[in-house]
Design an enzyme around this catalytic site. Structure first.
Site, PDB file in Angstrom:
ATOM      1  N   ASP A 158       0.951  -1.071  -0.122  1.00 52.65           N
ATOM      2  CA  ASP A 158      -0.003   0.143  -0.045  1.00 52.65           C
ATOM      3  C   ASP A 158       1.088   1.232  -0.086  1.00 52.65           C
ATOM      4  O   ASP A 158       1.894   1.168   0.223  1.00 52.65           O
ATOM      5  CB  ASP A 158      -0.917   0.021   1.300  1.00 52.65           C
ATOM      6  CG  ASP A 158      -2.206   0.954   0.924  1.00 52.65           C
ATOM      7  OD1 ASP A 158      -2.229   1.895   0.019  1.00 52.65           O
ATOM      8  OD2 ASP A 158      -3.082   0.878   1.610  1.00 52.65           O
TER       9      ASP A 158
HETATM   10  C1  BGC Z   1      -5.137   3.289   0.146  1.00 48.18           C
HETATM   11  C2  BGC Z   1      -5.261   2.413  -0.946  1.00 48.18           C
HETATM   12  C3  BGC Z   1      -4.913   3.111  -2.170  1.00 48.18           C
HETATM   13  C4  BGC Z   1      -3.626   3.836  -2.335  1.00 48.18           C
HETATM   14  C5  BGC Z   1      -3.319   4.611  -3.675  1.00 48.18           C
HETATM   15  C6  BGC Z   1      -3.937   3.991   0.070  1.00 48.18           C
HETATM   16  O1  BGC Z   1      -3.857   5.233   1.047  1.00 48.18           O
HETATM   17  O2  BGC Z   1      -5.033   2.745   1.575  1.00 48.18           O
HETATM   18  O3  BGC Z   1      -6.352   1.827  -0.989  1.00 48.18           O
HETATM   19  O4  BGC Z   1      -5.142   2.184  -3.430  1.00 48.18           O
HETATM   20  O5  BGC Z   1      -3.709   4.716  -1.159  1.00 48.18           O
HETATM   21  O6  BGC Z   1      -4.087   5.749  -3.614  1.00 48.18           O
END
Ligand code: BGC
Length: 707
Positions: free
Chosen positions: A260
């Site tokens: 993530d």
């Molecule tokens: C989130 C993800 C997301 C990623 C990219 C993160 O903060 O937890 O779900 O895909 O950001 O935006």
């Protein structure tokens, strides 16, 4: 003052009667259809030609303006770029279609709609020149306050797994990779970057992992996103048990794991324990990883395995032949899918004396009350937030629908006023008095209430925010013919007014067509067929997960001491009546269940059986019913839930029409994970089959024995 209909319509592109529906679901998934031996040989050849620097370049993000995640291609070798975008309620690269929140999709209980939703997302991803979509999100609703509950498929692992697998098939049918997230046990936003989900192996396997397992085994998902949180003290992005033992080992996952955004915490440990790509930058998997290889701390074969996983999937999906390239988007077709899903996800929670659907010929005036009735609830906040090109508010759509037949009187109930404060002229108390007055003067009151879920923040509580409970209570007191429409991302407490209010709709965050979707249900153009993917409690205490140790956790550790007993499993175990149970949802017609038949009454462990049941529409309208099948293991050596969802089918029936549905039960339907033997087992003994219209409305039961 009568409400003017024109001013609220923000656009009219959908008013044309019938738009041809693009069948976006490709006939076959591109994954798995290509000869895997030749792919591995091509990967081998490429790997031999790549320099260490080129390999490392593929293992981390290179920040690029306007992109959520980006890995440049390697022109010399013909390797195309990877462009990653959010996910999961739309394609976030620029403006675009705001689809209904995934929780609304879950409420459809319709696998084919999930596949269409996925195909539409995949098509838009591709047309925006992106090739990886960061979704679906398959974390389970454990904590009711969870800020991202609207992004989930609810509280049940089977429903989540079924919807997720179908959506992934849809996304990937467009030659776009799905990235299922967040692996694993990412169930709260409070302290999400540090909290450890301390969860026993059985609970992990039975509740928090099945959707990921289905994504890999049933839908061949191309990539997996490792969560922010720790699991049993170890960051998910470097958790060898999750990444290597289970995902890549037991499940045989052949794709790649991406952290993530900002969830990578080490170089050597993460690289050796199964993380393949750091996002969005190169703090750990850039120069430091190169140095670790030179120092012999990370072996060449580990690096090659990571690059192989990426290249292999890129080849399977045809990325080499079709590098990402922007193209036209058929926004009308997209909007149609979004609208159909949203409509099928609306749940009719209560409909006393058939107050709904509304008969406009008998309504001279309707009061429309709520802080946001004049704005579409297009979605929740955070990385799933979409900026749609167009949206339609409930007020706008209602005005359009009623025309001059019925007078709409709108009161914008401005939130944030403390109704208990004195001066009624300037505070909310004055507004409430106005709302009550208007409600009283009209033939019927429609109250729109909503909440605001967002990534990064859990809800402060699970009551409606901003005095909306007072608003509803006041309005229904003034006019008992009140309909409440809830636009919430998850359950809310309804106890202060649900008794008094005769009709309640749960519409979730319906996306860009919010107004029209709800209006269609209110007026009976849509017969509601959604079912709750989560339980609504009478009180917060009824849900359990009540101690600080459980949530938000103490000293960075969240104890999953409730084990497998979350959602309806908890309500059943403690014998607590929910306000609205899991699986609940009414229709404007009525269904009769009969003739339950099991194909066999005795089976051996590992054998399957099928269940047949006849459903008949005994009302006067066409409608769809979700037939739910729960299993009860009558005696087991470990505590098991009173019932667990193991099958469902949605069927549309004309008045008087009957159909026999067949639901197959495989051996997993009867098994539980035995932590001692470290495997799924089936114990001999009696099993009950419970078939019904909700988890608390079981219409037929049968029995079989495992011998
Ligand atoms: C989130 C993800 C997301 C990623 C990219 C993160 O903060 O937890 O779900 O895909 O950001 O935006």
């Amino acid at each position: 003052m009568p409400f003017s209909r024109r001013s609220f319509l923000q656009q009219s592109m959908f008013t044309a009667a019938a738009l041809a529906h693009q069948n976006a679901v490709a006939k076959s998934s591109s994954i798995g259809s290509v000869n895997s031996q030749s792919i591995e040989a091509r990967v081998d050849a490429l790997l031999q030609r790549m320099t260490p620097e080129e390999k490392i370049q593929m293992l981390h993000g290179a920040r690029r303006r306007g992109f959520i995640g980006y890995i440049p291609g390697i022109a010399r070798l013909g390797i195309p770029e990877l462009a990653l975008t959010d996910g999961p309620a739309g394609v976030r690269h620029g403006t675009g279609t705001a689809f209904p929140a995934p929780v609304a999709l879950a409420a459809t209980w319709d696998r084919s709609l999930a596949q269409e939703y996925g195909a539409a997302l995949g098509a838009e991803t591709k047309a925006k020149g992106q090739n990886i979509l960061l979704g679906p999100m398959v974390n389970i609703v454990r904590v009711p306050e969870g800020g991202r509950n609207f992004e989930t498929f609810g509280e049940d692992p089977y429903l989540t797994a079924q919807m997720a697998a179908a959506e992934i098939r849809g996304i990937q049918s467009q030659g776009v990779l799905a990235e299922v997230k967040h692996y694993a046990a990412n169930n709260q936003e409070k302290q999400r970057q540090i909290v450890s989900a301390d969860v026993d192996e059985r609970t992990l396997r039975e509740i928090y992992l099945p959707a990921f397992e289905a994504a890999v085994k049933d839908a061949n998902v191309g990539s997996v996103m490792a969560a922010y949180n720790k699991v049993n003290g170890v960051f998910a992005s470097e958790n060898v048990h999750l990444l290597k033992d289970i995902l890549k080992g037991e499940w045989g996952f052949e794709g790649f794991v991406v952290s993530d955004w900002g969830a990578t915490h080490s170089t050597i440990v993460a690289a050796n324990n199964g993380l393949d790509i750091e996002m969005p930058g190169d703090a750990f998997f850039g120069d430091k990883l190169l140095a670790a290889i030179k120092d012999g701390k990370v072996s060449q074969s580990i690096i090659d395995d990571k690059v192989r996983r990426i290249l292999r999937i890129m080849m399977r999906f045809g990325f080499f032949e079709r590098p990402p390239k922007p193209g036209p988007i058929d926004y009308r077709a997209q909007a149609q899918v979004a609208r159909r899903v949203a409509a099928a996800g609306v749940v009719l929670l209560k409909n006393q004396d058939n107050l709904l659907p509304l008969d406009l010929n008998r309504l001279r005036s309707i009061a429309v009350i709520g802080p946001y009735a004049d704005r579409a609830t297009t979605g929740g906040g955070g990385s799933a937030r979409m900026s749609p090109l167009v949206s339609v508010s409930p007020l706008g759509a209602l005005a359009d629908a009623v025309g001059t037949r019925t007078v709409l009187r709108f009161l914008k109930f401005v939130p944030g006023n403390d109704l208990s404060k004195s001066d009624p002229a300037t505070t909310g108390a004055g507004l409430l008095a106005d709302a009550m007055q208007i409600a009283k003067e009209c033939d019927l009151a429609l109250v729109f209430a909503r909440d605001f879920e967002t990534e990064g923040d859990d809800r402060a509580g699970i009551s409606l925010p901003d005095e909306q409970d007072e608003m509803i209570s006041g309005v229904v007191k003034a006019n008992p013919r009140t309909v409440v429409v809830l636009n919430t991302g998850c359950m809310v407490l309804v106890n202060r007014w649900a008794e008094a209010v005769p009709a309640i709709l749960q519409a979730w965050y319906p996306g860009q067509d919010d107004g029209r979707v709800i209006t269609d249900v209110l007026l009976g153009n849509t017969n509601p067929s959604g079912k709750l993917p989560i339980s609504f409690p009478h009180t917060r205490a009824d849900i359990g997960i009540a101690t600080a140790e459980q949530y938000p956790g103490v000293e960075g550790r969240g104890a999953y001491s409730e084990g497998i007993f979350i959602g309806y499993r908890h309500f059943d175990k403690e014998n607590i009546a929910p306000a609205f149970p899991f699986g609940h949802g009414l229709s404007y017609t009525t269904f009769d269940y009969s003739n339950l038949k099991l194909s066999r009454s005795r089976i051996k462990p590992g054998e399957s059986l099928s269940v047949e049941v006849q459903i008949k529409n005994i009302g006067r309208r066409e409608g769809a019913e979700v037939v739910q099948l729960y299993i009860q293991d009558v005696q087991a050596s470990l505590p098991r839930p009173v019932k667990e969802l193991k099958g469902f089918e949605k069927v549309t029936l004309r008045p008087g029409q009957a159909k026999v549905l067949r639901i197959d039960l495989d051996s997993r339907s009867m098994s539980f994970y035995d932590p001692a033997q470290k495997r799924w087992i089936i114990e001999p003994g009696q099993f009950k089959v419970l078939v019904g219209s909700s988890s608390r409305d079981i219409r037929l039961t049968g029995e079989f024995e495992v011998v």
